[in-house]
Every structure is written in C-alpha cells, then in structure tokens.
Write an enzyme that holds these catalytic residues in place. Structure first.
Site, mmCIF file in Angstrom:
data_model
loop_
_atom_site.group_PDB
_atom_site.id
_atom_site.type_symbol
_atom_site.label_atom_id
_atom_site.label_comp_id
_atom_site.label_asym_id
_atom_site.label_seq_id
_atom_site.Cartn_x
_atom_site.Cartn_y
_atom_site.Cartn_z
ATOM 1 N N ARG A 143 -2.260 12.721 -13.128
ATOM 2 C CA ARG A 143 -1.162 13.581 -12.777
ATOM 3 C C ARG A 143 -0.970 14.871 -13.874
ATOM 4 O O ARG A 143 -1.469 14.727 -14.731
ATOM 5 C CB ARG A 143 0.189 12.894 -13.362
ATOM 6 C CG ARG A 143 0.316 11.497 -12.249
ATOM 7 C CD ARG A 143 1.708 10.685 -12.774
ATOM 8 N NE ARG A 143 1.865 9.294 -12.122
ATOM 9 C CZ ARG A 143 1.554 8.351 -12.278
ATOM 10 N NH1 ARG A 143 1.016 8.237 -13.662
ATOM 11 N NH2 ARG A 143 1.848 7.220 -11.723
ATOM 12 N N LYS A 167 3.732 7.244 -16.426
ATOM 13 C CA LYS A 167 5.082 7.005 -16.159
ATOM 14 C C LYS A 167 5.566 5.901 -16.882
ATOM 15 O O LYS A 167 5.052 4.834 -16.977
ATOM 16 C CB LYS A 167 5.347 7.007 -14.798
ATOM 17 C CG LYS A 167 5.231 8.424 -13.963
ATOM 18 C CD LYS A 167 5.546 8.285 -12.570
ATOM 19 C CE LYS A 167 5.616 9.597 -11.777
ATOM 20 N NZ LYS A 167 6.017 9.525 -10.316
ATOM 21 N N ARG A 239 -5.418 15.438 -7.341
ATOM 22 C CA ARG A 239 -5.066 14.136 -7.782
ATOM 23 C C ARG A 239 -5.231 13.162 -6.229
ATOM 24 O O ARG A 239 -5.841 12.166 -6.204
ATOM 25 C CB ARG A 239 -3.785 13.665 -8.320
ATOM 26 C CG ARG A 239 -3.305 12.293 -8.329
ATOM 27 C CD ARG A 239 -2.283 12.283 -9.368
ATOM 28 N NE ARG A 239 -1.345 11.051 -9.154
ATOM 29 C CZ ARG A 239 -1.442 10.032 -9.808
ATOM 30 N NH1 ARG A 239 -2.476 9.873 -10.657
ATOM 31 N NH2 ARG A 239 -0.785 8.846 -9.687
ATOM 32 N N HIS A 262 -0.372 3.586 -10.494
ATOM 33 C CA HIS A 262 0.967 2.991 -9.743
ATOM 34 C C HIS A 262 1.200 1.669 -10.084
ATOM 35 O O HIS A 262 0.560 0.685 -10.185
ATOM 36 C CB HIS A 262 0.326 3.338 -8.241
ATOM 37 C CG HIS A 262 0.226 4.467 -7.506
ATOM 38 N ND1 HIS A 262 -0.783 4.625 -6.437
ATOM 39 C CD2 HIS A 262 0.453 5.783 -8.090
ATOM 40 C CE1 HIS A 262 -0.634 6.000 -6.391
ATOM 41 N NE2 HIS A 262 -0.022 6.569 -7.040
ATOM 42 N N TYR A 271 -2.929 6.207 1.068
ATOM 43 C CA TYR A 271 -4.178 6.839 1.164
ATOM 44 C C TYR A 271 -4.937 6.261 2.185
ATOM 45 O O TYR A 271 -5.822 6.798 2.632
ATOM 46 C CB TYR A 271 -4.799 6.942 -0.440
ATOM 47 C CG TYR A 271 -4.262 7.732 -1.359
ATOM 48 C CD1 TYR A 271 -4.215 9.150 -1.335
ATOM 49 C CD2 TYR A 271 -3.275 7.024 -2.400
ATOM 50 C CE1 TYR A 271 -3.678 9.886 -2.247
ATOM 51 C CE2 TYR A 271 -2.847 7.980 -3.337
ATOM 52 C CZ TYR A 271 -2.770 9.157 -3.267
ATOM 53 O OH TYR A 271 -2.123 10.037 -4.154
#
Length: 296
Positions: A143, A167, A239, A262, A271
């Site tokens: 990211r 994250k 990305r 994720h 995707y």
C-alpha cells in the site's frame, strides 16, 4: 466533539487497534453527525432519521461509511449504559457495489518500467528513488501508506523479505524480488546520509518520510512521461496490477491474501474477476472428472 465520541474513538484505538487513518475518518463522520443532530447520546430515533436527508447528496459508499461509524458508536453507547436503546435502525442502508480495481496490462507495465529504468540510468537520486518506489509497489504489492513509511532497517541484508507494518498495526513479511531489491540497494547508495531520519524514503528538510501525496504525484508524472494516461495509473493501481498478474500466473488466493495484508479473504476475491477465463480452464483441466469426461 463530545466526550462520548472521544471515548468511543479511544476504545477503537486501544481495544481494536484501529489505524490512525481509520480513527480520523470516524472522527470526521461522528463530528459531522453531531453538527446535524446534536449530542449523539441524547439523539432520538427521529433525530437519527434526519441524517438520511443531510446525506442525500453523498455517494452511496460515503453514506455506507458514515452509517457504519454511527452503528458502532450507538452499540458502544448501549454497552456503556449511556443509552437504553439503539436508534441505528433509522440510519440509511445504501446498497453499494464494490468498484472493480483498475488494471494495467503487462504491456502498460513494461512501458512504465522502461521509462523509469531509462531515467534511473542517469544516476539522478530522484529518478533512482522513483524506480525503487514503483518496483516495491508492483513487485511486492505494498500500500502507498506502507511504502512511504518503511523504516530504513526494513530492508534486510541476508533475506529477500521486507517487514511491513500494515493496517491496524499488523506486521507481515513481504517477499522482495531481485529487481526490486537491486533498485532499493541502488537507492540506498544515494540516499542522503541523515542519521536523524529512520525512514527508507525520507522527506526533504524534515525528519518525516515521503508523503503519499508526493508519491501519487510522482507516479502520475512518470506515467505521463511514459505516454500512458495518468488517470489510469497510481500507486494503488500498481498494487492492483501486482495482485492481478500474480493471480494470472497461478498464485493461490490465500497466498495473495497474505501478501496483500487483507484481513478478509472476501477483499482478495475481487481480483478473481480479471482472470475468469483462466479459472474456467483450470477447472476443466484439473477437476478429477475432467479426464474421465474427455476419455469417455
């Protein structure tokens, strides 16, 4: 901002490990709701219902985000005993379709990197740094926020991995290919020797790191110089290209989930739309009954 909303944000940070960007977004949404209907702890169901009109001009995704923030706040308020009821049922519940990611073709990637490598060949620090940045975006799927905040010691000497803080403060190991590693080493040889800066990509004149805005602008400018439409190229698109092209090459979805950081496999599954034809072929070739069907 009321004391109740501040307490809610403190809980998100302490108990759920919410990232700074998440906390800032929740703070904005809750403060905006307070401006419309007043103290959220004392707000009636009718007050909450008024928010639908105040949000009428917003995109469905924005309304969904604001609704989510308020639902969580009201649940927290009930748990804390501040409210005896949960009025979040009066909030709007827009149906949103998750947008499909923009995808760069292999040809577009080749054109972009050809230009970046040519410019880096000049030996100019900015050009060498930019090549290292896009190599990590496309080669490791970072990211933008993860990339610019990489510490200098994130690049190991004896292993082709980066330690990335994602994250929610979750750390993960990300493989780095030979190309990206070579580009990073070239940048390290030119990186300003400022002992006060701990970042791999320090900002000029400050102790912080390169900003996401600057990264965004540099990638757009590179795309323009490469003859690509800059509207279709960004750090996040690189990305996406990393994920899409790995999936095309046969990467397992669970592996891709780990690489991208994720928390939910459903996020990674977006995707699969780009490679539906390959998946159909895979089922036809690898399913246990496929051979039997063709031999009968």
């Amino acid at each position: 901002m009321s004391a109740a909303t501040q307490a809610f944000l403190a809980m998100l940070a302490a108990e759920r490990g919410a990232a700074a960007n998440t906390l800032a977004a929740y703070a904005r949404d809750l403060a905006g709701a307070e401006e419309e209907i007043g103290d959220l702890v004392a707000a009636t169901r009718a007050d909450v219902a008024r928010l639908a009109g105040a949000w009428a001009g917003l995109a469905p995704a924005s309304v969904a985000r604001k609704t989510s923030a308020l639902r969580q706040f009201f649940g927290f308020a009930v748990d804390e005993g501040w409210r005896g009821d949960d009025p979040s049922g009066a909030l709007p519940s827009p149906r949103t379709r998750r947008p499909l990611p923009k995808v760069l073709s292999h040809g577009d990637i080749a054109v972009l990197f050809d230009r970046a490598e040519m410019e880096a060949g000049s030996g100019k620090p900015d050009a060498v740094r930019l090549l290292a940045l896009i190599e990590l975006l496309y080669g490791s799927g970072l990211r933008a926020s993860e990339l610019v905040a990489l510490p200098r010691n994130a690049v190991p000497r004896d292993a082709p991995f980066l330690t990335v803080m994602g994250k929610g403060g979750q750390a993960r190991m990300v493989p780095v290919g030979d190309r990206a590693l070579a580009a990073v080493q070239a940048w390290l040889a030119l990186r300003p020797a400022d002992p006060a800066s701990r970042f791999l990509f320090p900002s000029r004149g400050r102790l912080g790191h390169l900003s996401r805005v600057s990264l965004f602008q540099q990638v757009k400018a590179l795309a323009l110089r490469a003859g690509l439409d800059p509207a279709k190229v960004s750090p996040h698109v690189l990305r996406h290209a990393f994920a899409t092209h790995l999936l095309e090459g046969g990467a397992d979805l669970r592996v891709l989930q780990t690489l991208l950081g994720h928390a939910d496999i459903a996020t990674t599954q977006i995707y699969t739309h780009v490679d539906a034809a390959r998946l159909v072929t895979l089922v036809n070739q690898r399913h246990p009954l496929a051979t039997k069907a063709t031999s009968d």
